[in-house]
Design an enzyme around this catalytic site. Structure first.
Site, PDB file in Angstrom:
ATOM      1  N   GLY A 155      -5.715   2.099   7.902  1.00  0.00           N
ATOM      2  CA  GLY A 155      -6.832   1.526   8.646  1.00  0.00           C
ATOM      3  C   GLY A 155      -6.627   0.053   8.948  1.00  0.00           C
ATOM      4  O   GLY A 155      -6.896  -0.413  10.053  1.00  0.00           O
ATOM      5  N   ILE A 164      -1.222   9.657   8.381  1.00  0.00           N
ATOM      6  CA  ILE A 164      -2.036   8.802   9.252  1.00  0.00           C
ATOM      7  C   ILE A 164      -1.700   7.334   9.032  1.00  0.00           C
ATOM      8  O   ILE A 164      -1.175   6.941   7.991  1.00  0.00           O
ATOM      9  CB  ILE A 164      -3.546   9.046   9.034  1.00  0.00           C
ATOM     10  CG1 ILE A 164      -3.971   8.677   7.609  1.00  0.00           C
ATOM     11  CG2 ILE A 164      -3.908  10.489   9.370  1.00  0.00           C
ATOM     12  CD1 ILE A 164      -5.477   8.722   7.363  1.00  0.00           C
ATOM     13  N   HIS A 216      -0.088   8.102   3.963  1.00  0.00           N
ATOM     14  CA  HIS A 216       0.473   7.441   5.136  1.00  0.00           C
ATOM     15  C   HIS A 216       1.958   7.733   5.354  1.00  0.00           C
ATOM     16  O   HIS A 216       2.526   7.260   6.338  1.00  0.00           O
ATOM     17  CB  HIS A 216       0.262   5.931   5.026  1.00  0.00           C
ATOM     18  CG  HIS A 216      -1.177   5.569   4.811  1.00  0.00           C
ATOM     19  ND1 HIS A 216      -2.169   5.857   5.731  1.00  0.00           N
ATOM     20  CD2 HIS A 216      -1.810   4.974   3.769  1.00  0.00           C
ATOM     21  CE1 HIS A 216      -3.327   5.445   5.271  1.00  0.00           C
ATOM     22  NE2 HIS A 216      -3.141   4.911   4.083  1.00  0.00           N
ATOM     23  N   ASP A 265       0.856  -1.185   0.000  1.00  0.00           N
ATOM     24  CA  ASP A 265       0.000   0.000   0.000  1.00  0.00           C
ATOM     25  C   ASP A 265       0.890   1.232   0.000  1.00  0.00           C
ATOM     26  O   ASP A 265       1.463   1.597   1.009  1.00  0.00           O
ATOM     27  CB  ASP A 265      -0.917   0.003   1.223  1.00  0.00           C
ATOM     28  CG  ASP A 265      -1.918   1.158   1.215  1.00  0.00           C
ATOM     29  OD1 ASP A 265      -1.667   2.179   0.534  1.00  0.00           O
ATOM     30  OD2 ASP A 265      -2.943   1.043   1.898  1.00  0.00           O
TER      31      ASP A 265
END
Length: 193
Positions: free
Chosen positions: A112, A109, A94, A89
């Site tokens: 998830g 961040i 991120h 990913d």
């Protein structure tokens, strides 16, 4: 095997439900389903979900007036998002502070699925004696973001319903709930001493 399970109009928005079946040597080992909320794309009328197999439905409500049966604090590390990128990913949200700022965040961040994994591991260790094979199903709703380095507090309630547990996860430093409506079904519950 990837499939579109449902497309629902939610007022001005759309919910796209997708499913992925993982096969190993032709045998089904896992089914994952995800719902994506897509803003400003709805209004086409289909607001009722298709009939889903009962095996996919998980519903458990956390007791309003009872303290959790388990409370597990798990620190994340500042480099967690960078390490999690190794799964493929490469979303710059991120890792890149400028990109995160364009999305309205003070810093990059955490993925998830990374903090979902932290919550799952906390539950497996606390409830299943560290044995992930005891987990039959899990369902969550991501309600907010996590910054790398924050501490996650997972609260778990035994619902008394066939091994179903309700849970939520919050960021300790900000008091913000980041996983709501969490449900996990386990084969056997670890007795509380």
């Amino acid at each position: 095997k990837y499939e579109v399970v449902d497309v629902l109009s939610k007022g001005k928005n759309t919910v796209l439900v997708t499913g992925v079946t993982t096969l190993v040597d032709g045998n089904k080992v896992c089914y994952n389903e995800q719902s994506l909320f897509i803003r400003k794309t709805g209004g086409f009328g289909n607001s009722q979900p298709v009939n889903r197999p009962k095996s996919l439905s998980l519903k458990a409500k956390k007791p309003d007036s009872r303290v959790p049966d388990y409370v597990i604090d798990t620190p994340t590390r500042k480099e967690t998002a960078a390490l999690y990128r190794l799964n493929g990913d490469r979303n710059p949200l991120h890792i890149d502070p400028d990109f995160a700022a364009m999305a309205g965040f003070d810093q990059p961040i955490l993925h998830g699925l990374a903090f979902f994994g932290y919550a799952a591991r906390a539950i497996v260790n606390a409830v299943c004696n560290g044995d992930p094979s005891k987990v039959k199903k899990m369902k969550v709703r991501f309600s907010s973001h996590v910054f790398p380095g924050e501490t996650l507090r997972t609260k778990v309630w035994n619902t008394g319903n066939n091994g179903q547990l309700a849970f939520e996860t919050e960021v300790v430093e900000r008091g913000k709930v980041v996983i709501t409506g969490g449900v996990v079904e386990v084969q056997a519950l670890k007795p509380r001493l």
